[in-house]
Each structure stands twice: as structure tokens, then as C-alpha cells.
Design a protein around this motif. Structure first.
Motif, PDB file in Angstrom:
ATOM      1  N   GLN A 195       0.852  -1.184   0.000  1.00  0.00           N
ATOM      2  CA  GLN A 195       0.000   0.000   0.000  1.00  0.00           C
ATOM      3  C   GLN A 195       0.889   1.235   0.000  1.00  0.00           C
ATOM      4  N   GLY A 196       0.237   2.395  -0.145  1.00  0.00           N
ATOM      5  CA  GLY A 196       1.006   3.633  -0.141  1.00  0.00           C
ATOM      6  C   GLY A 196       1.079   4.283  -1.509  1.00  0.00           C
ATOM      7  N   ASP A 197       2.042   5.149  -1.677  1.00  0.00           N
ATOM      8  CA  ASP A 197       2.193   5.940  -2.893  1.00  0.00           C
ATOM      9  C   ASP A 197       3.064   5.173  -3.895  1.00  0.00           C
ATOM     10  N   TYR A 198       2.414   4.384  -4.725  1.00  0.00           N
ATOM     11  CA  TYR A 198       3.141   3.568  -5.702  1.00  0.00           C
ATOM     12  C   TYR A 198       3.973   4.433  -6.652  1.00  0.00           C
ATOM     13  N   VAL A 199       3.390   5.518  -7.118  1.00  0.00           N
ATOM     14  CA  VAL A 199       4.052   6.338  -8.144  1.00  0.00           C
ATOM     15  C   VAL A 199       5.331   6.953  -7.595  1.00  0.00           C
ATOM     16  N   THR A 200       5.238   7.546  -6.412  1.00  0.00           N
ATOM     17  CA  THR A 200       6.430   8.164  -5.820  1.00  0.00           C
ATOM     18  C   THR A 200       7.504   7.119  -5.548  1.00  0.00           C
ATOM     19  N   PHE A 201       7.097   5.947  -5.056  1.00  0.00           N
ATOM     20  CA  PHE A 201       8.077   4.901  -4.784  1.00  0.00           C
ATOM     21  C   PHE A 201       8.788   4.476  -6.071  1.00  0.00           C
ATOM     22  N   LEU A 202       8.022   4.292  -7.145  1.00  0.00           N
ATOM     23  CA  LEU A 202       8.637   3.908  -8.417  1.00  0.00           C
ATOM     24  C   LEU A 202       9.663   4.946  -8.863  1.00  0.00           C
ATOM     25  N   ARG A 203       9.305   6.187  -8.776  1.00  0.00           N
ATOM     26  CA  ARG A 203      10.194   7.237  -9.273  1.00  0.00           C
ATOM     27  C   ARG A 203      11.427   7.408  -8.398  1.00  0.00           C
ATOM     28  N   GLU A 204      11.283   7.234  -7.086  1.00  0.00           N
ATOM     29  CA  GLU A 204      12.423   7.421  -6.199  1.00  0.00           C
ATOM     30  C   GLU A 204      13.336   6.200  -6.152  1.00  0.00           C
ATOM     31  N   SER A 205      12.765   5.014  -6.374  1.00  0.00           N
ATOM     32  CA  SER A 205      13.541   3.782  -6.257  1.00  0.00           C
ATOM     33  C   SER A 205      14.250   3.391  -7.544  1.00  0.00           C
ATOM     34  N   GLY A 206      13.754   3.897  -8.684  1.00  0.00           N
ATOM     35  CA  GLY A 206      14.335   3.490  -9.955  1.00  0.00           C
ATOM     36  C   GLY A 206      13.910   2.113 -10.406  1.00  0.00           C
ATOM     37  N   LEU A 207      12.984   1.473  -9.672  1.00  0.00           N
ATOM     38  CA  LEU A 207      12.493   0.159 -10.079  1.00  0.00           C
ATOM     39  C   LEU A 207      11.589   0.298 -11.298  1.00  0.00           C
ATOM     40  N   ASP A 208      11.417  -0.806 -12.000  1.00  0.00           N
ATOM     41  CA  ASP A 208      10.574  -0.806 -13.193  1.00  0.00           C
ATOM     42  C   ASP A 208       9.109  -1.030 -12.870  1.00  0.00           C
ATOM     43  N   SER A 209       8.841  -1.616 -11.692  1.00  0.00           N
ATOM     44  CA  SER A 209       7.514  -2.156 -11.430  1.00  0.00           C
ATOM     45  C   SER A 209       7.274  -2.275  -9.928  1.00  0.00           C
ATOM     46  N   ILE A 210       6.006  -2.338  -9.552  1.00  0.00           N
ATOM     47  CA  ILE A 210       5.618  -2.672  -8.180  1.00  0.00           C
ATOM     48  C   ILE A 210       4.495  -3.714  -8.245  1.00  0.00           C
ATOM     49  N   THR A 211       4.283  -4.401  -7.146  1.00  0.00           N
ATOM     50  CA  THR A 211       3.193  -5.378  -7.065  1.00  0.00           C
ATOM     51  C   THR A 211       1.881  -4.626  -6.856  1.00  0.00           C
ATOM     52  N   GLN A 212       0.911  -4.866  -7.719  1.00  0.00           N
ATOM     53  CA  GLN A 212      -0.314  -4.056  -7.724  1.00  0.00           C
ATOM     54  C   GLN A 212      -1.370  -4.628  -6.770  1.00  0.00           C
ATOM     55  N   TYR A 213      -1.137  -4.448  -5.472  1.00  0.00           N
ATOM     56  CA  TYR A 213      -2.076  -4.961  -4.474  1.00  0.00           C
ATOM     57  C   TYR A 213      -3.391  -4.187  -4.454  1.00  0.00           C
ATOM     58  N   GLU A 214      -3.370  -2.915  -4.768  1.00  0.00           N
ATOM     59  CA  GLU A 214      -4.625  -2.150  -4.801  1.00  0.00           C
ATOM     60  C   GLU A 214      -5.595  -2.742  -5.812  1.00  0.00           C
ATOM     61  N   LEU A 215      -5.090  -3.055  -6.992  1.00  0.00           N
ATOM     62  CA  LEU A 215      -5.947  -3.618  -8.029  1.00  0.00           C
ATOM     63  C   LEU A 215      -6.388  -5.031  -7.652  1.00  0.00           C
ATOM     64  N   TRP A 216      -5.473  -5.824  -7.097  1.00  0.00           N
ATOM     65  CA  TRP A 216      -5.824  -7.172  -6.628  1.00  0.00           C
ATOM     66  C   TRP A 216      -7.020  -7.114  -5.675  1.00  0.00           C
ATOM     67  N   LYS A 217      -6.935  -6.236  -4.676  1.00  0.00           N
ATOM     68  CA  LYS A 217      -8.010  -6.144  -3.694  1.00  0.00           C
ATOM     69  C   LYS A 217      -9.304  -5.693  -4.342  1.00  0.00           C
ATOM     70  N   ALA A 218      -9.213  -4.699  -5.223  1.00  0.00           N
ATOM     71  CA  ALA A 218     -10.421  -4.159  -5.848  1.00  0.00           C
ATOM     72  C   ALA A 218     -11.115  -5.182  -6.736  1.00  0.00           C
ATOM     73  N   ILE A 219     -10.346  -6.058  -7.371  1.00  0.00           N
ATOM     74  CA  ILE A 219     -10.958  -7.054  -8.258  1.00  0.00           C
ATOM     75  C   ILE A 219     -11.876  -7.973  -7.467  1.00  0.00           C
ATOM     76  N   TRP A 220     -11.355  -8.648  -6.448  1.00  0.00           N
ATOM     77  CA  TRP A 220     -12.208  -9.608  -5.743  1.00  0.00           C
ATOM     78  C   TRP A 220     -13.240  -8.913  -4.869  1.00  0.00           C
ATOM     79  N   SER A 221     -12.873  -7.767  -4.308  1.00  0.00           N
ATOM     80  CA  SER A 221     -13.801  -7.061  -3.423  1.00  0.00           C
ATOM     81  C   SER A 221     -14.983  -6.494  -4.191  1.00  0.00           C
ATOM     82  N   SER A 222     -14.740  -5.935  -5.356  1.00  0.00           N
ATOM     83  CA  SER A 222     -15.837  -5.367  -6.146  1.00  0.00           C
ATOM     84  C   SER A 222     -16.778  -6.452  -6.644  1.00  0.00           C
ATOM     85  N   LEU A 223     -16.214  -7.614  -6.963  1.00  0.00           N
ATOM     86  CA  LEU A 223     -17.047  -8.727  -7.414  1.00  0.00           C
ATOM     87  C   LEU A 223     -17.882  -9.282  -6.259  1.00  0.00           C
TER      88      LEU A 223
END
Length: 391
Positions: A186-214
Motif C-alpha cells: 500500500q502507499g504511494d506507488y508512483v512516488t516509490f517507483l520514481r524514487e527507487s528506480g524500479l521498473d515495477s511494483i506489485t499491484q495490491y490495490e488492483l488485486w483487492k479491488a478485483i475480488w472485493s468489487s465482485l
């Protein structure tokens, strides 16, 4: 330099649970290819005390899984089949028997070794120590040199972004093709990506929203998460999933089994790099529990051969194949932005687009048929069903 990332779909395996070591896993690669994936995402494979996340030697294959020769054989078999390989890098903490100078470890105010989130068997590394940075760089470079092409960085959220930036910048000097995704819950994915130089993060927000919305019949939650995912895509490519080694399996998480196809349709038609957790493609059940050994149910053994898989799982396998084929026909989806249109609590048209490319996924979890208008044509989706317009 890394065009392969735009086309990769991962099959995520927890090797210590899979059973039979690296050699048995090698025997399942043709199954993975048949599924339609072209990447093997491995959980921990290095020497450890118990579950793999308590590493004792990052340069040695866990003896329970095999040895260097077995790893080399796995890499060769993956390369023969066009499979990329992602390794799990546990660099936030190590097992208590990890051998290193005391200044490598983070200390509490009382001078004791700090532990990770209350787990006494996991001691945290000191990421302000240059020798720790040197060590992590050597580990990542070593295994990339042995044939891996990507790293999942465990507990990336627990490590200063500047540490990751320094590490990956150095590794990329020799391994420009390498790809790095960080575990961020959780947290600020965009800022973490830009500050860390990583290519990607694990998208837990979307994971939760998929099953929860269904489960809740609340597609407004999914719409919000997709808007957030669009923002993440401005900074990197999120690793998307509906299951992994740390969460209850999607087949157990959904309160209505008729909605499994909806979850998978979202996974494969929105932006990001999809990952399939082994067994999810066979409708494996498994509930994660907050107790000692509570992960065991979601990290099970696979059988000796495909003939031993239960017959009830194959329709889900074929559903994965169908949706992966959609993804293959529309590779631009990896960078697509998705908007929720014709939105109600129980129905939504997900419009994924990139430039002139466009795909519409229609979801209905209500009891009554839902009529959607797509490009001037009316499409009726029965209750608890889904469609991909034009496919």
C-alpha cells in the motif's frame, strides 16, 4: 533494450511448496508453455532456514531444491522454450544464522538486532551500510549472469528507495536487459517507483479491488482502483495478479464461483504485467491464515504429472488459455489505460486503450441481463456473465 517485458506473462511458483525440487519443476515447463505463459516467476530458491524468506546464503541453491547443476538445467530448459526467469530477492531481512559482520544488521535502541514485523527468526539488514549494498549488487548480478532476467524484491517497502536506486543503477550497468519489480502493498506507488528506480511494483490495490468489487457488487471500487492503476502506468509497469504466495487463492476468495471469469478478464485486459499463481489456473482452493504455518494452504505441492491433476480444474485452465490468447492478440494492453464506463454497482464496461488501439470488457454480476452500447451496437450480457466486445 527490454522489449521482452511488453510481452511477458508470468507463471508464479513457490518452489519449496511445489515439491520435488528444481528437477520436478523443470518437468512442468511444457505445461506452462501450453498454458500460454512465457515467464517463470520463482519464489525463494536460495539456502534458508525454513520457508525461504529466512535466507542464510544468497549464493547457494537451497539443498531441498537441488544444486547449481539443477538450476543450470532449469535455466537451459526455460531458454529452450522461450521462458524468462524471475528470481525472488529477499534483501530486507535474513535468517538468524546468516553469517555477516554485526554492522550489517539494523539494531534496536537497546543494541539488539531488529526483527522484521515481529518475526523473531527474521533479522533486518542495515541498508545504510555500503557493504550491504555491495553484497546485494553482487547477488543480483551473479544470478542474472547465470541466466535469470528479472528480480522480485521482497519487502521493497521496508527498504529506503534510495538503496534500490543505487543497487539497480549499478546492476544495470552490466545487465541492461534486467527488470526489477518491488513488493509494495500500500502507499504511494508512483512516488516509490520514481524514487527507487524500479521498473515495477506489485499491484495490491488492483488485486483487492478485483475480488472485493465482485464480492460486494460494487464496481465503483474497481473503477477507482483502475484510475489509480492508470497513474501507476505513468511511472512503470505494475505486476498485476489475482493470486500469489501470500494471499488466499482467488477461487477461495470469491463468494460466487461464477465470477472467476470476471476476475481473470480484468487481469488480462488492463495495463500491467500479468502473473498467474501456480494452481490458480486449475481452480486450486486455499485460505491464508494468520498463524504459524498459515501460508501452507496457499503454497501446496503440485502432483508428479499433469495426469494427476483433478478433472474439475481443466475448464479454468482453458479459460486462462482463452484470455491469454486475447492478450497475445493485443500486446499493447500491457501499457493500456482503462476507464470504467456505463458504470453501475453490478455492471461496467471497461474500456482499455493505447493510442488508436481499444478493447472493451463487459462485466455483469447482477441477476438480470445488462445491455451495453459499444461502438453504436447493443450487446446484452446475461446475469453473472462477462464478454470482451469484438473477440
Amino acid at each position: 533494450m527490454r522489449e521482452w517485458v511488453d510481452h511477458v506473462i508470468w507463471w508464479h511458483v513457490y518452489p519449496l511448496g511445489f515439491g520435488g525440487g528444481v528437477r520436478r519443476l523443470t518437468g512442468w515447463l511444457d505445461y506452462a508453455v501450453e498454458l500460454g505463459v512465457n515467464g517463470l516467476q520463482l519464489g525463494p530458491i536460495f539456502a534458508s532456514e525454513t520457508h525461504g524468506y529466512d535466507t542464510t546464503d544468497h549464493f547457494r541453491i537451497d539443498p531441498r531444491l537441488g544444486d547449481d547443476a539443477d538450476f543450470d538445467a532449469l535455466i537451459a530448459a526455460c531458454q529452450e522454450r522461450g521462458l524468462q526467469v524471475m528470481l525472488d530477492g529477499v534483501f530486507n531481512h535474513v535468517g538468524r544464522s546468516f553469517q555477516a559482520p554485526e554492522h550489517w544488521f539494523k539494531l534496536t535502541p537497546s543494541g539488539e538486532r531488529a526483527v522484521f514485523e515481529g518475526h523473531g527468526s527474521l533479522v533486518e539488514l542495515n541498508h545504510d551500510e555500503p557493504e550491504v549494498l555491495d553484497y546485494v549488487v553482487r547477488v543480483m548480478d551473479h544470478w542474472l549472469g547465470r541466466g535469470a532476467t528479472a528480480w522480485r524484491l521482497d519487502v521493497a517497502y521496508g527498504v529506503p528507495p534510495a538503496f534500490w536506486k543505487a543497487a539497480v543503477d549499478r546492476v544495470r550497468q552490466n545487465r541492461p536487459e534486467a527488470w526489477f519489480t518491488g513488493e509494495i502493498i500500500q502507499g504511494d506507488y508512483v512516488t516509490f517507483l520514481r524514487e527507487s528506480g524500479l521498473d515495477s511494483i506489485t499491484q495490491y490495490e488492483l488485486w483487492k479491488a478485483i475480488w472485493s468489487s465482485l464480492n460486494d457488487g460494487n464496481f465503483y471500487e474497481l473503477a477507482w482502483a483502475l484510475k489509480r492503476n492508470n497513474e501507476v502506468l505513468e511511472a512503470g509497469l505494475p505486476l498485476t495478479f489475482v493470486g500469489n504466495h501470500d494471499v488466499t487463492r482467488i477461487a477461495s476468495k470469491l463468494t460466487d464461483e461464477r465470477h472467476l471469469g470476471h476476475a481473470l478478464a480484468v487481469l488480462f485486459t488492463v495495463g500491467g504485467v500479468p502473473s498467474i499463481y501456480y494452481g490458480d489456473e486449475q481452480s486450486f482452493q486455499g485460505v491464508k491464515e494468520d498463524r504459524e504455518g498459515g501460508d501452507d494452504a496457499v503454497r501446496p505441492a503440485f502432483p508428479e504429472s499433469r495426469d494427476s491433476l483433478a478433472p474439475y480444474g481443466w475448464p479454468t485452465f482453458h479459460l486462462h488459455q482463452r484470455l491469454i490468447s486475447v492478450r497475445r492478440r493485443h500486446p499493447w494492453l500491457v501499457r493500456a489505460r482503462t476507464t470504467a464506463e456505463q458504470l453501475t454497482n453490478t455492471a461496467v464496461a471497461l474500456v482499455s486503450a493505447d493510442g488508436d488501439c481499444r478493447l472493451v470488457t463487459l462485466l455483469n454480476v447482477g441477476d438480470e441481463p445488462q445491455r451495453f452500447v459499444v461502438d453504436g451496437s447493443e450487446i446484452e450480457v446475461p446475469g453473472h456473465e462477462w464478454r470482451i466486445a469484438g473477440e
